[in-house]
Structures are given as structure tokens and as C-alpha cells.
Design an enzyme around this catalytic site. Structure first.
Site, PDB file in Angstrom:
ATOM      1  N   CYS A  76      -2.386  13.689  -2.383  1.00 29.53           N
ATOM      2  CA  CYS A  76      -1.333  12.781  -1.912  1.00 29.53           C
ATOM      3  C   CYS A  76      -0.267  12.640  -2.987  1.00 29.53           C
ATOM      4  O   CYS A  76      -0.565  12.721  -4.177  1.00 29.53           O
ATOM      5  CB  CYS A  76      -1.879  11.380  -1.631  1.00 29.53           C
ATOM      6  SG  CYS A  76      -3.048  11.284  -0.285  1.00 29.53           S
ATOM      7  N   ASP A  77       0.960  12.409  -2.544  1.00 35.41           N
ATOM      8  CA  ASP A  77       2.004  12.045  -3.495  1.00 35.41           C
ATOM      9  C   ASP A  77       3.049  11.197  -2.785  1.00 35.41           C
ATOM     10  O   ASP A  77       3.399  11.469  -1.634  1.00 35.41           O
ATOM     11  CB  ASP A  77       2.669  13.262  -4.115  1.00 35.41           C
ATOM     12  CG  ASP A  77       3.353  12.895  -5.427  1.00 35.41           C
ATOM     13  OD1 ASP A  77       2.693  12.973  -6.467  1.00 35.41           O
ATOM     14  OD2 ASP A  77       4.522  12.499  -5.404  1.00 35.41           O
ATOM     15  N   SER A  78       3.522  10.166  -3.480  1.00 31.60           N
ATOM     16  CA  SER A  78       4.479   9.227  -2.878  1.00 31.60           C
ATOM     17  C   SER A  78       5.815   9.261  -3.595  1.00 31.60           C
ATOM     18  O   SER A  78       5.866   9.373  -4.826  1.00 31.60           O
ATOM     19  CB  SER A  78       3.933   7.795  -2.944  1.00 31.60           C
ATOM     20  OG  SER A  78       2.695   7.692  -2.284  1.00 31.60           O
TER      21      SER A  78
END
Length: 203
Positions: A76-78
Site C-alpha cells: 500500500c502507499d498513500s
């Protein structure tokens, strides 16, 4: 034989304690393997695509390692999209202060890329979840105190819903978990694409 159960191992390709906490709260017992991906080296045309590129890079880096064999790897990456730009973790206190000064009273979109790789089959499923965030108007003194706490230097967009900046977020539209770092509804859909039910992964 792998033992009495056929339960799949879940590997989180992220150092984020917030993501780990969300998975544990939802009944999972993930192992953590940090990807070591250089986030600054990757680019994409839009913030949403950048979040997805980063998530895929993290998941792929970990999926290729021996400790992820026969596991489900989640990357995941935001990033926060504001004025069409992707804002990740601020480089320093000065940037965090400037960021908060520009976000006050405005609306941004927190985009989190999710990538799931089944290393047993090589199949992948990826997508980006988006949540609209309405920022409040903290005073200069409140911004200074928040930056001095150090928290905004470790989170995408220089804020988090589950920490000291919570009082400075007026409201959100969309998935709360997505802003913290991982969308459970999206994870369920991606696992479904790979033929796996979330209930099979409960610890």
C-alpha cells in the site's frame, strides 16, 4: 505437509504501524516485511496512479523474496492530492508547516494504492481507493505545536486521522481506514478477484 491448517500467510509490505494495526483490528495476523523501495525514484502522471505505482513496487519487491513464498503480499502507499499534486511525507518541519498552512480550510483527496500478490499463483490484483478530506483551520500556534510533535513527518499528506491531527480534520467522505492507510472494503474486493475470502484469513 504445511500442518493441519491450510490458512494462507499474509505479508504486509509496509513499515506502517497504522496499516498493521488496521489489519490486526480486522482479525488478521500479518507478518511484516519492509520493501525498501525508494519512493522518490518513482513517478506517474496523476496522484492516484502514483499511489498505485508505489503500492505495486512495494508488493513486487517483497513478493520476490524467499520469506514471502506461498503468501499473500499486500503493498500500500498513500498520497494526498491537493491542487492536482501528489503530497507524500514532508521532508522536514519547514515543509510540514507550509503544507498545513496551505491545507487549512480546504479539501484534498487521500489516495491509497493497494496491490495484492498471491506468490503461490503469481496472480495480482490492484486498485486505488480515494477518500475526500475536509481540513479545519488550525491556528498558527496549533500548526507549530503539531509540527513540533514530529508526527506529520512520518505520514502522507502530513496528517493522520488516528493521531494528533484528528482535531484539525472537519470531516471525510469515504472510507476512514483508507485515510489511515488501508481500505478494508477494497482489500476484500482485491482478495475476491484472486479467489480468496477475507474470512479464510482471519487469525
Amino acid at each position: 505437509m504445511a500442518g493441519m491448517t491450510d490458512q494462507r500467510r499474509l505479508v504486509l509490505a509496509s513499515a506502517s504501524p497504522a496499516r498493521l494495526g488496521l489489519l490486526r483490528q480486522a482479525g488478521f495476523a500479518p507478518e511484516v516485511v519492509v520493501s525498501g523501495v525508494d519512493e522518490d525514484a518513482l513517478t506517474a502522471p496523476t496522484p492516484g496512479e502514483l499511489a498505485l505505482v508505489l503500492a505495486r513496487a512495494k508488493a513486487t519487491a517483497v513478493a520476490d523474496r524467499p520469506e514471502a513464498r506461498d503468501a499473500l503480499v499486500i503493498g500500500c502507499d498513500s498520497v494526498l492530492e491537493l491542487d492536482g499534486r501528489a503530497l507524500g511525507k514532508p521532508a522536514d518541519a519547514e515543509e510540514a508547516t507550509a503544507r498545513w498552512t496551505s491545507m487549512r480550510g480546504r479539501t484534498g483527496v487521500l489516495r491509497t494504492g493497494h496491490s495484492v500478490i498471491d506468490t503461490a499463483t503469481g496472480r495480482t490484483a490492484s486498485a486505488t481507493a480515494s477518500t475526500t478530506v475536509h481540513f479545519g483551520e488550525p491556528t498558527d500556534a496549533e500548526v507549530a505545536a503539531y509540527v513540533a510533535s514530529g508526527e506529520p513527518l512520518y505520514v502522507a499528506g502530513a496528517f493522520t486521522l488516528d493521531g494528533r491531527s484528528a482535531p484539525f480534520i472537519e470531516s471525510i467522505e469515504g472510507d476512514h481506514g483508507n485515510v489511515i492507510g488501508l481500505s478494508m472494503p477494497l482489500l476484500r474486493r482485491l482478495l475476491g478477484e484472486l479467489g480468496i475470502s477475507v474470512t479464510e484469513l482471519w487469525a
